[in-house]
Structures are given as C-alpha cells and as structure tokens.
Design an enzyme around this catalytic site. Sequence first.
Site, PDB file in Angstrom:
ATOM      1  N   CYS A   2       0.823  -1.215   0.000  1.00 22.44           N
ATOM      2  CA  CYS A   2       0.000   0.000   0.000  1.00 22.44           C
ATOM      3  C   CYS A   2       0.858   1.267   0.000  1.00 22.44           C
ATOM      4  O   CYS A   2       1.963   1.280   0.526  1.00 22.44           O
ATOM      5  CB  CYS A   2      -0.882   0.038   1.234  1.00 22.44           C
ATOM      6  SG  CYS A   2      -1.840  -1.447   1.482  1.00 22.44           S
ATOM      7  N   ARG A  27       4.958  -0.037  -6.310  1.00 15.94           N
ATOM      8  CA  ARG A  27       4.969  -0.825  -5.069  1.00 15.94           C
ATOM      9  C   ARG A  27       3.989  -1.989  -5.124  1.00 15.94           C
ATOM     10  O   ARG A  27       4.054  -2.884  -4.291  1.00 15.94           O
ATOM     11  CB  ARG A  27       4.610   0.083  -3.882  1.00 15.94           C
ATOM     12  CG  ARG A  27       5.624   1.163  -3.622  1.00 15.94           C
ATOM     13  CD  ARG A  27       5.085   2.173  -2.647  1.00 15.94           C
ATOM     14  NE  ARG A  27       4.962   1.615  -1.317  1.00 15.94           N
ATOM     15  CZ  ARG A  27       5.853   1.780  -0.358  1.00 15.94           C
ATOM     16  NH1 ARG A  27       6.934   2.470  -0.589  1.00 15.94           N
ATOM     17  NH2 ARG A  27       5.674   1.261   0.839  1.00 15.94           N
ATOM     18  N   ASN A 100      -1.677   2.178   5.941  1.00 15.25           N
ATOM     19  CA  ASN A 100      -0.787   1.084   5.526  1.00 15.25           C
ATOM     20  C   ASN A 100      -0.487   0.268   6.766  1.00 15.25           C
ATOM     21  O   ASN A 100      -0.252   0.836   7.833  1.00 15.25           O
ATOM     22  CB  ASN A 100       0.561   1.611   5.016  1.00 15.25           C
ATOM     23  CG  ASN A 100       0.447   2.256   3.671  1.00 15.25           C
ATOM     24  OD1 ASN A 100      -0.613   2.259   3.070  1.00 15.25           O
ATOM     25  ND2 ASN A 100       1.546   2.807   3.197  1.00 15.25           N
ATOM     26  N   LYS A 486      13.599 -14.818 -10.439  1.00 15.70           N
ATOM     27  CA  LYS A 486      13.257 -13.826 -11.476  1.00 15.70           C
ATOM     28  C   LYS A 486      12.250 -14.424 -12.457  1.00 15.70           C
ATOM     29  O   LYS A 486      11.264 -13.799 -12.808  1.00 15.70           O
ATOM     30  CB  LYS A 486      14.497 -13.370 -12.260  1.00 15.70           C
ATOM     31  CG  LYS A 486      15.455 -12.467 -11.563  1.00 15.70           C
ATOM     32  CD  LYS A 486      14.962 -11.068 -11.285  1.00 15.70           C
ATOM     33  CE  LYS A 486      14.303 -10.970  -9.954  1.00 15.70           C
ATOM     34  NZ  LYS A 486      15.050 -10.688  -8.792  1.00 15.70           N
TER      35      LYS A 486
HETATM   36  C1  F6R Z   1      12.384 -10.130  -5.992  1.00 16.66           C
HETATM   37  C2  F6R Z   1      12.344  -9.108  -4.977  1.00 16.66           C
HETATM   38  C3  F6R Z   1      12.026  -9.507  -3.582  1.00 16.66           C
HETATM   39  C4  F6R Z   1      12.787  -8.614  -2.592  1.00 16.66           C
HETATM   40  C5  F6R Z   1      12.328  -8.905  -1.151  1.00 16.66           C
HETATM   41  C6  F6R Z   1      13.125  -8.112  -0.138  1.00 16.66           C
HETATM   42  O1  F6R Z   1      12.753  -9.615  -7.229  1.00 16.66           O
HETATM   43  O2  F6R Z   1      12.526  -7.960  -5.245  1.00 16.66           O
HETATM   44  O3  F6R Z   1      12.287 -10.848  -3.359  1.00 16.66           O
HETATM   45  O4  F6R Z   1      14.162  -8.851  -2.732  1.00 16.66           O
HETATM   46  O5  F6R Z   1      10.975  -8.596  -1.024  1.00 16.66           O
HETATM   47  O6  F6R Z   1      13.013  -6.745  -0.376  1.00 16.66           O
HETATM   48  P1  F6R Z   1      14.087  -5.714   0.143  1.00 16.66           P
HETATM   49  O7  F6R Z   1      15.363  -5.992  -0.577  1.00 16.66           O
HETATM   50  O8  F6R Z   1      13.514  -4.378  -0.178  1.00 16.66           O
HETATM   51  O9  F6R Z   1      14.233  -5.966   1.611  1.00 16.66           O
END
Ligand code: F6R
Length: 605
Positions: A2, A27, A100, A486
């Site tokens: 959110c 987001r 949120n 990915k």
């Molecule tokens: C996959 C991806 C997620 C983030 C995970 C952690 O492409 O982006 O797996 O790596 O949600 O997010 P951060 O790095 O922001 O803590």
Amino acid sequence: MCGIVGVTGTDNSVSILINGLEKLEYRGYDSAGILVNDSESNNHLVKQTGDISNLKKLVDNKVKGHSGIGHTRWATHGGVTVENSHPQFSNDERFYLVHNGVIENYKELKQEYLSDVNFKSQTDTEVIVQLVDKFVVKDGLSTKDAFKKAISLLGNSSYGFLLIDTEDPETLYVAKNKSPLLIGKCDGYNVVCSDSVAMLNETKTFMEIEDGDFLIVKPNSVFVEDKNGKEVTRDTFEVDIDPSEADKGTYPNYMLKEVDEQPNVMRHLASKYLDQDGMPVIDKKLLDDINKSDRLYIVGAGTSYHAGLVGKALFEKMVKIPTEVVVSSEFAYADPLLPNKPFFIFLSQSGETADSREVLSNINKKGYSSLTITNVANSTLSREATYTLLLEAGPEISVASTKAYTAQIALEAILAKAVGISINNEKANNFDIKQQLGLVATGMQAVIEEKQQIEEIANEYFVKANRAFYIGRGIDYYVSMEASLKLKEISYVQAEGFASGELKHGTIALIEEGTPVIGIISQDKTAGLTRSNLEETAARGAKIITIAKQSIAKDGDTFIIPDVDELLTPLVTVIPAQLLAYYTSLNKNLNVDRPRNLAKSVTVQ
Ligand code: F6R
C-alpha cells in the site's frame, strides 16, 4: 505494498495526489482512491479497483481540492472491491482515513467498542475510522484526543495513518508505527507520503517520522509528539534524487532500464567506495566492529537473501569469520542460539521490509551492532542499524529486483576486501577490486548487448514452458536461486534453483521431454560436475541451456560470459537470467514491472 499520499494548503491537491499515486504504482496495488476537500468545503471521494488509470477516468473537473488524502491498496483484509479500497470513512462521512499496515486486534476492537455500527467494508482500517468518530461524536473528545485514544488501543499493530476531519479539512492527522511515512515540506503547503518518490515533484526536503509519533500537519506547520506524548522536533533531510531518475524515459518498462543500468551502478560503487589506488574507503569503526565479531549473520528476504548467500562466500574467503545467511521471516522467530559477539548485516533494497525489521528490532534490544546495506537513505532499516552503506543504484521501480541485487553483491565485495586487508588476509590483499569491478561492468555490458539472442532463447525455451530448472554448484547454485526467482515472479513459469548434485536425489523425477534446464558454470573446480549433471537431465529429455565463463566454456555453450574473479561471477552470470525472465514475461504479454500478487516494498510480516 500500500501507498499513502496527502496534501494540505494548495488548490493543486488533486493533481498532487494523483501524480503521487502514480509514482507509487511500482509498489504493487489492486485498488486506489482519493478524498479531497475543496475551498467551499465540499468532499469528493473517488475510489476504484485496478489501475490508477481507472481512477483517473472518474476524476472529472468537478473533483477539486485544497487538501486531501490518497491511497493505493494491496489487499490484506477483504477482497479487491471499491468498498474495501481506501479512504475508509465513518458512517456520518465526517472522518476519512488511509492506512498502511495491519491492525492485529481489529476484531476485538470492533466487538468491544463498535457492536452497534454497520460496517461497509471488511477492512481493519474502517474499524479505526469508526472508532475515531465514536470517540468524537458520542464521547465528546477532540479529534486529536480521539485519534490518539484509538491509536493507544492498537497494541503492537503496524500502521501509517493519515486522517482528515472534514470539519477542519486543512488539518491532517498522522501517526506511524512500523510502516514508513514521511512529511514533505513545500512552499506554503505540506505533503505526506509513504515514499519520497511520490512527492519529488513537490519537494526534496522531507521530515523523518519515528515509530509511535503522532503529528498534526497544516499548510504552514508540522506539530510532532513522540510516543510518550512529548512535543519534539524531528530532523529533516534532503533527497538527492532527480525526479527524472524515477521515470522510465524511452524504455518500454522499468525492468529493462534497470537491467541496462547495472554496468554504471558498478562503476559508481567503485568511484564512491574506492580511492584512487583502489583501496576501500569505509568507516574504520565499522571495520573494527566486524573484526571483533566471532560470527557474521547476513539477514535478508527474497533477492536480498540471495545476494547474502554470495556475501557469505566473500566474507568467509576474505575475512575468515564464519558467516550465516538467514531468511529474515524465519530468523525473527527462530530464537537462534547466538555466539558471544555476533555482527549483523542487513541487506534490503527498500530498507523497509517488515520481516527484516523484526530481526533488527530484536537484535537492537539485545544491544548487538549491525550494518544495513540499502538503496534508500533514511529508510527504517538504515535509521535503526548502527551503520549504513548505501547502494546508490538510483530508484529501483520494477518489482523484480535487478540492479539492487548486483549492487548488494558488489558492495559486500568492497566491504569484505576492506575488512580483509585490515587483518592482512592474503586473498583480500591480492583482490584488485577496482580492476575487477571494471571487468564486471564491461562483462555485464557485453551480455546486455546480446539481448536479441537472449530473447530468441526465451521464446524458444520458456514462453511455452510450465516448469524450468536453474542448476549450479557453490556460488553458481546461489545465482540459480536468484535466476529462478526472477523467472517465477515475472513470467509465472514454475522454476527452481537447484544444487546440481542434489537433483539426482529426488527432483530429477520432474524432468520430462522438453523441460528447460539451465546450467550456470563459472567455477573451475565444479564445472565438470555441473556439466555431468546437465547430461543426466538431457538423457531424460531436458532441453539444456548453459551460461558458462569464457575460460572454461565448451563448444555448444549457449551464453559465454567474460572472465571475472571467481567470487564475482554472480554479477555477470545473473544478467542473462534477468533478461531471459524479462523476455519471457514480455512475450507472454504479462505486466513485466508489476507482476500479479506482488509488491515492491513488503511492509507487512
Ligand atoms: C524479488 C524481490 C524480492 C525482494 C524482497 C526483499 O525480485 O525484489 O524478493 O528482494 O521482497 O526486499 P528488500 O530488498 O527491499 O528488503
């Protein structure tokens, strides 16, 4: 996840809110809405499911505002409906609220205080706005006291709240706990947002808000009380991002732009963290704290966790401290047996991941030192850790993380080199990180230029596939996990990253005629073994693809990757995998940047 926007004190409120919501689209969300109040005190509530473009169709020129609040919702409580989207409002339509986070005890609150109220939605948020209304209208409290009273009942819930009382619409009431929220200071008006990206067209000066803070935001003033009810001032900071960096320019989508930016991200990290002689420039206190520790813990989720796995190899080779890599959502509740002097390294692109934050809160209570490696300055994980190193990769908008992954690994390598040379480790002394990052950047560029071939392979092998495997050993296995994530997340091909030697112990049963199996082969010691494991799958009908380092490549390899130090090969072997996922998604006509069910910044546990 959110997103929140708010504004008070300008007749441009509608466009500021809509632009802000568009900037937060990355987001992930499934509905959106705004409430604006115009200079004649009329309220305009517009909400819609689906894209912001759906919402915009409903915002005609009668929808005007001098102040207002807006929200993108990623459904948690209740389905994707207009009724469940935010702003939520009290039954007398006096109070409107965007939220949120997750209110853990909303059912209990509903039962205890609001058994006579008819609810319009299934959301936890509506309970709070109805509660405020009850405390004001029935119990006679001021809006400020009613809102504070409601917040005091929420226990350990997570929230970023933005409330408007339409009887005094220039006043925005704000509260935060475990969910990001910022105030943007503008000339003659003020804005509120859950991510500075939303308001970079309005201001670059933002005010931090801490957990437990309660704020009253007016066009020319911001009043802050901390969690003890004491009036406080909070620091402001400047966000050094050109709003155009968050645009995709001439690219068809953000992911391709972000993949292409990776060579420059490598060069930028080298120029920021290395001196002219290629020696790391890193806070000595941080290096001393790491050196004093008897075990390193690298904490992350998803792609950041995968970058941590490569970090383990880097730290164990150059720093010689045993290193554990942990999934934050598991570690937070595992009650782990810790050694005497642990040191924690948090990896997080967003700096806001709730699972990782839970670990950081726990270790802060125990007084351990920590470092956050993040792309977002002043993010929660950055503020709450002892030290921060910034990735400075530029905003990463596409949900699938690409440049943050490679930046995290490169920065881990710089840090491992810095700690390693401080203890005279031979591998660290001989590791010419400056030259290596240069080779990596050139190697990445060479792969990126092979886009056409990568797209052809994606079309031939993946677009029609239901299932695929990436396999490798050691560091190549770690990249296999990232490569398969990915593929899964943006192309919806069920993919697994596997330790190649482990396949024959069960999973090989899934190989059938035509299953794509991609071998990553960058380590001299294990190349032959991975090739044998690929042959085993080919014998059972698999279609084989290889990503091999030049010096150990063989005739018939699919992608040949320029040579770089064995510890840094993930930075290059991951590029074809990112692009294979990209082209598979693109040619399946999927939304590359915003895959279904996913959010960029995961702020709930
Ligand atoms: C996959 C991806 C997620 C983030 C995970 C952690 O492409 O982006 O797996 O790596 O949600 O997010 P951060 O790095 O922001 O803590």
